[in-house]
Design a protein around this motif. Structure first.
Motif, short mmCIF file in Angstrom:
data_model
loop_
_atom_site.label_atom_id
_atom_site.label_comp_id
_atom_site.label_asym_id
_atom_site.label_seq_id
_atom_site.Cartn_x
_atom_site.Cartn_y
_atom_site.Cartn_z
N VAL A 102 59.63 37.47 75.32
CA VAL A 102 58.35 36.98 75.84
C VAL A 102 58.36 37.05 77.35
CG1 VAL A 102 56.88 34.93 76.06
CG2 VAL A 102 57.95 35.49 73.85
N SER A 103 57.37 37.73 77.94
CA SER A 103 57.39 37.90 79.38
C SER A 103 55.98 37.91 79.97
CB SER A 103 58.15 39.18 79.74
OG SER A 103 58.51 39.17 81.11
N PHE A 104 55.94 38.16 81.27
CA PHE A 104 54.73 38.02 82.08
C PHE A 104 53.88 39.28 82.08
CE2 PHE A 104 52.49 37.69 86.21
CZ PHE A 104 52.02 36.38 86.13
N GLY A 105 54.54 40.43 82.17
CA GLY A 105 53.83 41.70 82.24
C GLY A 105 53.51 42.09 83.67
N GLY A 106 53.23 43.38 83.86
CA GLY A 106 52.90 43.86 85.20
C GLY A 106 52.24 45.21 85.13
N ASN A 128 53.80 40.48 76.14
CA ASN A 128 53.49 39.95 77.47
C ASN A 128 52.24 39.07 77.46
OD1 ASN A 128 55.56 41.34 78.85
ND2 ASN A 128 54.30 43.18 79.02
N ARG A 129 52.19 38.21 78.46
CA ARG A 129 51.00 37.38 78.69
C ARG A 129 49.86 38.18 79.32
NH1 ARG A 129 52.38 32.67 82.49
NH2 ARG A 129 53.01 31.67 80.55
N ASN A 130 50.18 39.01 80.32
CA ASN A 130 49.13 39.54 81.18
C ASN A 130 48.94 41.06 81.15
OD1 ASN A 130 48.35 37.00 82.56
ND2 ASN A 130 50.47 37.04 83.24
N TYR A 164 54.90 24.36 83.24
CA TYR A 164 53.77 24.80 82.43
C TYR A 164 53.70 26.32 82.35
CZ TYR A 164 49.07 25.81 80.86
OH TYR A 164 48.00 26.33 80.18
N SER A 165 53.73 27.00 83.50
CA SER A 165 53.56 28.45 83.49
C SER A 165 54.77 29.18 82.94
CB SER A 165 53.24 28.95 84.91
OG SER A 165 54.27 28.59 85.81
N GLY A 166 55.95 28.55 82.97
CA GLY A 166 57.15 29.20 82.50
C GLY A 166 57.52 28.89 81.06
N CYS A 167 56.80 27.95 80.43
CA CYS A 167 57.14 27.60 79.05
C CYS A 167 55.90 27.23 78.24
CB CYS A 167 58.15 26.46 79.02
SG CYS A 167 58.70 26.06 77.33
N ARG A 168 55.26 26.10 78.56
CA ARG A 168 54.16 25.64 77.72
C ARG A 168 53.03 26.66 77.63
NH1 ARG A 168 52.80 20.33 76.05
NH2 ARG A 168 50.73 20.31 75.10
N ASN A 219 49.81 30.68 74.75
CA ASN A 219 49.41 32.08 74.60
C ASN A 219 49.77 32.61 73.22
OD1 ASN A 219 50.59 32.81 77.98
ND2 ASN A 219 48.57 32.12 77.33
N ILE A 220 50.97 32.29 72.76
CA ILE A 220 51.41 32.77 71.45
C ILE A 220 50.57 32.15 70.34
CG2 ILE A 220 53.34 32.71 69.81
CD1 ILE A 220 55.20 32.95 72.32
#
Length: 346
Positions: A14-18, A87-89, A120-124, A129-130
């Motif tokens: 699970v990651s942020f994306g770019g 990814n999230r983004n 929050y942004s790194g876990c919750r 999102n999932i």
């Protein structure tokens, strides 16, 4: 959401994306900043950072390499779990990945988030999102559970300590003769007040400094993006370098991006560009320590955290005094309600 009667049958990175090209930059940043109180001029400023690197963030390629390393680590240790990435983004986005997992017959996945510290942004937010992706995919979407935070795992501490030692060798400095700045992404105070982000960062930094034998170190922050009137974690890395150099001329400086698992755009721009330029201008010998990336110790840590959750490793390793972090996040863990600044008088 969990079902202990279902065996774990897959792994999800699970990651942020770019962005992966100039045309991706603005849509990516709009995804990142949707619903956030970030001035447009800040978004345009960050867009220029990406464009200075050809519009390509290193994070996606780094995650491809990490996924391949995890797959090889699993295979060599008898862990029979197919590996996926979402990814999230930016692509591959969570709904697309969960659809593929559903089509492949996956029912229950164990996940590793590319964030070593709780907020929050790194876990919750990833968990939210999932959940949203599961609702979008509908009936049959796989369950997803995460491993515990590994900020104080001995393998992570050893990996970062080795990185600091390499930087000291590059500077030809003994640990006692160098200053070390551990840095992480700044977050709003309203977020920091409701999580253990700072506590975990302090503990990890202390453990690494202790392992190396460093006496002079500080925890600093970088990459804030909120409006000026909104309080974020401080001090800033570049402000700290200037203040320490003014007070007592710095000679040898190691910057350790302990809050980042790989060379994200923030590492490349804020540290390798801005902080490095500041040090050159002031005559400070600086070395930026390597992020964990796909180092053997870091990949081993991920495998061991997975083994804990799937039941083939009984011991939960943790350095320092905080002990192993919780496996399942409490319902009130890392809550965050953004603080909106009052409207300006007209």
């Amino acid at each position: 959401m969990s079902d202990p009667d279902l065996p774990y049958d897959s792994f999800l990175l699970v990651s942020f994306g770019g962005p992966e090209g100039p045309e991706d930059v603005m849509p990516f940043l709009e995804n990142v900043l949707r619903g956030k109180n970030v001035p447009r001029e800040r978004m345009l400023e960050v867009a220029e950072h990406y464009k200075s690197f050809g519009g390509v963030s290193p994070i996606n390629e780094q995650n491809r390499q990490l996924l391949a390393a995890i797959k090889a680590e699993f295979e060599s240790n008898g862990i029979d779990l197919p590996v996926y990435w979402g990814n999230r983004n930016w692509h591959p986005l969570f709904p697309d990945t969960l659809r593929q997992m559903k089509a492949d017959g996956c029912k229950r996945a164990i996940a590793f988030f590319t964030s070593m510290f709780s907020c929050y942004s790194g876990c919750r937010q990833y968990r939210e999102n999932i959940l949203a992706a599961q609702e979008e995919v509908g009936e049959g979407a796989p369950l997803v559970e995460k491993v515990r935070m590994g900020f104080n795992h001995p393998d992570f501490i050893a990996t970062m300590a080795s990185s600091v030692r390499r930087s000291l060798a590059e500077l030809e400095s003994e640990p006692a003769a160098a200053t070390v700045l551990f840095t992480a992404h700044s977050i709003p105070m309203g977020m920091a007040d409701n999580c253990d982000y700072v506590k975990q960062l302090h503990e990890a930094s202390r453990l690494v400094a202790e392992a190396v034998g460093v006496d002079t170190w500080r925890l600093v922050y970088q990459s804030r993006s909120g409006p000026p009137q909104q309080p974020w974690l401080e001090p800033d890395v570049c402000d700290t370098i200037a203040e320490m150099d003014d007070a007592d001329k710095l000679k040898n400086l190691v910057i350790v991006p302990i809050g980042f698992v790989s060379d994200h755009m923030e590492v490349l721009y804020d540290l390798d560009d801005e902080a490095a330029t500041l040090c050159r201008e002031r005559g400070i010998k600086m070395s930026r320590a390597a992020t964990p990336g796909i180092s053997a110790g870091f990949v081993s840590m991920i495998r061991k955290l997975v083994e804990e959750r799937i039941g083939i490793r009984q011991q939960k390793d943790a350095a320092g005094t905080l002990g192993p972090w919780h496996d399942v996040c409490p319902s009130d863990c890392c809550l965050y309600t953004p603080r909106r600044p009052p409207p300006r008088a007209s």
